[in-house]
Design a protein around this motif. Structure first.
Motif, PDB file in Angstrom:
ATOM      1  N   ARG A  78       0.974  24.567  16.671  1.00 13.67           N
ATOM      2  CA  ARG A  78       0.993  23.618  15.549  1.00 13.67           C
ATOM      3  C   ARG A  78       0.058  24.001  14.415  1.00 13.67           C
ATOM      4  O   ARG A  78       0.139  23.460  13.326  1.00 13.67           O
ATOM      5  CB  ARG A  78       0.610  22.221  16.050  1.00 13.67           C
ATOM      6  CG  ARG A  78       1.562  21.627  17.083  1.00 13.67           C
ATOM      7  CD  ARG A  78       1.272  20.147  17.272  1.00 13.67           C
ATOM      8  NE  ARG A  78      -0.079  19.907  17.725  1.00 13.67           N
ATOM      9  CZ  ARG A  78      -0.412  19.665  18.984  1.00 13.67           C
ATOM     10  NH1 ARG A  78       0.525  19.655  19.917  1.00 13.67           N
ATOM     11  NH2 ARG A  78      -1.660  19.434  19.327  1.00 13.67           N
ATOM     12  N   GLN A 132      -7.729  22.119  12.326  1.00 15.40           N
ATOM     13  CA  GLN A 132      -6.436  22.472  11.750  1.00 15.40           C
ATOM     14  C   GLN A 132      -6.551  23.420  10.570  1.00 15.40           C
ATOM     15  O   GLN A 132      -5.702  24.282  10.371  1.00 15.40           O
ATOM     16  CB  GLN A 132      -5.701  21.196  11.296  1.00 15.40           C
ATOM     17  CG  GLN A 132      -5.109  20.380  12.433  1.00 15.40           C
ATOM     18  CD  GLN A 132      -3.879  21.042  13.040  1.00 15.40           C
ATOM     19  OE1 GLN A 132      -3.031  21.543  12.329  1.00 15.40           O
ATOM     20  NE2 GLN A 132      -3.810  21.055  14.360  1.00 15.40           N
ATOM     21  N   SER A 156       5.335  30.540  16.530  1.00 17.40           N
ATOM     22  CA  SER A 156       5.851  29.240  16.087  1.00 17.40           C
ATOM     23  C   SER A 156       6.874  28.692  17.076  1.00 17.40           C
ATOM     24  O   SER A 156       6.899  27.489  17.364  1.00 17.40           O
ATOM     25  CB  SER A 156       6.488  29.375  14.697  1.00 17.40           C
ATOM     26  OG  SER A 156       5.522  29.734  13.737  1.00 17.40           O
TER      27      SER A 156
END
Length: 576
Positions: free
Chosen positions: A540, A410, A535
């Protein structure tokens, strides 16, 4: 340096000498300002006289020169600083053609940069590097080439590249006027282990009398000692206070980075704000900044402001982006300070904390009055040579390609090898990814499943895909992947987002699939639409397009995808 440039330099210096002695006809006098003298870390009340693009006099009262000057500027209430200098960057990351980049930066007070064009070298080889060099040389901007040292970044067995940049090319480019160094040596295993080809590149740089830029990601202790012992004397990969201190103590110039994807300044600047070590071997740099950030925040001027926010004393911070970079490259007789004989690159600034640039003079000329040349990129534009049939079937994975995939993180560009045993074939957490060779018409396509993006629908594609810049496509379905890929093929490169079999946003980068001749504002608007569209299809991750462009970087662990398949980076072998 060719004879015409040598002659012009000395003609200019002779004109400066005569102006100083005779007090005659300066081109510009800046009066009543507060001079930031980075040579002595002082702020002094001084006037400045300029002749033929160079500083002539710096003194408390230059009335006699002002009376004869072509232009007199009243700088009362303003600070005079040297033009800002970025010691390490890649112009290609801005997606702007070189002159567009230079014009944008000069408008923010950045008057010089040391650029490493290894992105365009990977696509177009010496021709691409020469093109970028020529565009910068035609511009009044002070651009200095650092010659790409690691092209290609990985071996031919792992991926297909657009070009090779070997000993002959490096030797030629090191000899060009305007070349300042050998660019970042990313092959640190080759340096540490004494690989003959790698060592030969280092020897070439020193034979030309030029320094060697480093890229020592994660190196500490004995390995860092080995790396520095081979003549490499800078590094922009420090990410902690401790790494910054160690590099400075071992003789490496520590380049403190604040880019769009690599924001290391907060931690590394603590090497200066929390210790008593000297700032003399530190520089502030950007490395990679995208056009949105360049427009909204700036380049190394933004890095400067961030340094002050994190506790650097303003005059010290300014020295780290003026005199120190010039000194690092042996050019402090030309750049980095407002002193006799130096180039008259001068900023007028309202506040030393916020560094609001009121005006910039580049070679004694207001940047607002400069007629910037337009880049000619036609020789690096054209149709991409990719798979002949961009149908959805091209993106369909075989059974063997479903055994292992890629798990992305992430918050960084590291990846993990993903064992797909137990995953359903149409698991919604997995996206399809493909890398299509675009340089040589091989038709190669590498495919893999990727966990972490989590697209709800649609697809995203890019011809910016470090370091070889083949086309990379990620999608929830094969039909949208084909639409996005076909669009980039037709436009000559860029980034695109497809949804419901239509292109919903794109940015065109026809110069080598990396850059555009558009104005920065237009380019940034297109890029913002692409980001919004990414997006909207459900990505994510923070900076999803940036993460996608790094998935093909076959030198960053643990697994990557190239046109030849899924690569185990640690083992340097193809998984499937």
């Amino acid at each position: 340096m060719n004879n015409s440039k040598k002659d012009r330099t000395w003609r200019d210096r002779e004109a400066v000498r005569k102006t100083i002695l005779q007090g005659s006809n300066p081109d510009l006098v800046i009066r009543n300002g507060s001079l930031v003298n980075v040579l002595t870390d002082e702020v002094l009340d001084r006037d400045v006289a300029v002749k033929n693009g160079r500083v002539a006099r710096v003194a408390a009262d230059l009335d006699c020169y002002a009376e004869k000057a072509d232009l007199v500027v009243d700088a009362e209430g303003l600070y005079l600083t040297p033009g800002f200098v970025d010691a390490h960057l890649h112009i290609e990351s801005s997606m702007l053609a070189p002159s567009k980049f230079a014009e944008l930066m000069a408008g923010k007070g950045v008057t010089a940069a040391f650029y490493d064009p290894h992105e365009i070298a990977n696509v177009s080889g010496l021709k691409g590097v020469r093109w970028m060099y020529n565009q910068i040389e035609r511009s009044p901007f002070n651009g200095f080439l650092t010659v790409p040292s690691c092209v290609p970044a990985s071996t031919p067995e792992l991926e297909t590249t657009g070009a090779s940049f070997g000993r002959e090319e490096i030797d030629e480019a090191l000899g060009w006027e305007g070349t300042a160094a050998l660019g970042e040596m990313m092959n640190y295993p080759g340096v540490i282990n004494g690989d003959p080809e790698t060592v030969e590149k280092l020897k070439l740089a020193r034979a030309h009398g030029l320094p060697i830029e480093g890229h020592a990601s994660g190196l500490v202790g004995k390995e860092l000692d080995c790396y520095a012992a081979m003549g490499i004397d800078s590094d922009h990969e420090a990410v902690t206070k401790e790494e910054g201190v160690e590099r400075a103590r071992k003789g490496l110039w520590t380049l403190v980075r604040e880019g769009s994807g690599w924001a290391d300044l907060t931690e590394v600047v603590r090497a200066l704000t929390e210790t008593d070590i000297s700032p003399n071997r530190f520089c502030l740099v950007t490395d990679d900044r995208d056009p949105i950030d360049l427009l909204e925040e700036g380049g190394v001027d933004h890095t400067l402001r961030r340094g002050i926010e994190e506790g650097l004393e303003p005059v010290t911070a300014i020295r780290l982006a003026t005199l120190n970079p010039a000194t690092r490259f042996g050019l402090d007789h030309e750049l980095g300070a407002i002193a006799p004989g130096r180039r008259a690159d001068i900023n007028l600034i309202r506040n030393l904390e916020t560094l609001e640039v009121e005006a910039t003079f580049l070679g004694g000329q207001s940047v607002e009055e400069i007629d910037w040349p337009q880049d000619r990129g036609s020789e690096l534009t054209g149709k991409l040579e990719i798979a002949p049939n961009l149908a959805p079937e091209l993106f369909r994975l075989s059974e063997g390609e479903r055994d292992y995939g890629i798990k992305v993180h992430q918050n960084d560009i590291m990846t993990e090898k993903l064992d797909l045993a137990g995953y359903e074939s149409e698991d919604s957490s997995l996206d399809r990814c493909a890398v299509l060779e675009r340089h040589n018409g091989t038709g190669n396509v590498g495919r893999a499943l990727v966990e972490g993006f989590g697209l709800a629908d649609g697809a995203m594609a890019s011809t910016v895909a470090h370091d070889s810049h083949n086309m990379i496509v990620l999608g929830s379905n094969e039909e949208d992947m084909a639409v996005a890929a076909r669009h980039l093929e037709q436009t000559g490169g860029g980034q695109a987002v497809a949804r419901n079999r239509e292109i919903v946003a794109s940015v065109e980068l026809p110069i080598a699939g990396l850059m555009s001749n558009q104005d920065p504002e237009e380019l940034a608007e297109s890029l913002e639409r692409v980001q919004e569209a990414v997006s909207a299809i459900g990505a994510r991750l923070p900076q999803p397009m940036m993460i996608l462009t790094s998935l093909a970087l076959a030198v960053i662990p643990e697994v990557r995808l190239t046109d030849k398949g899924l690569v185990d980076v640690n083992k340097q072998e193809i998984v499937h």
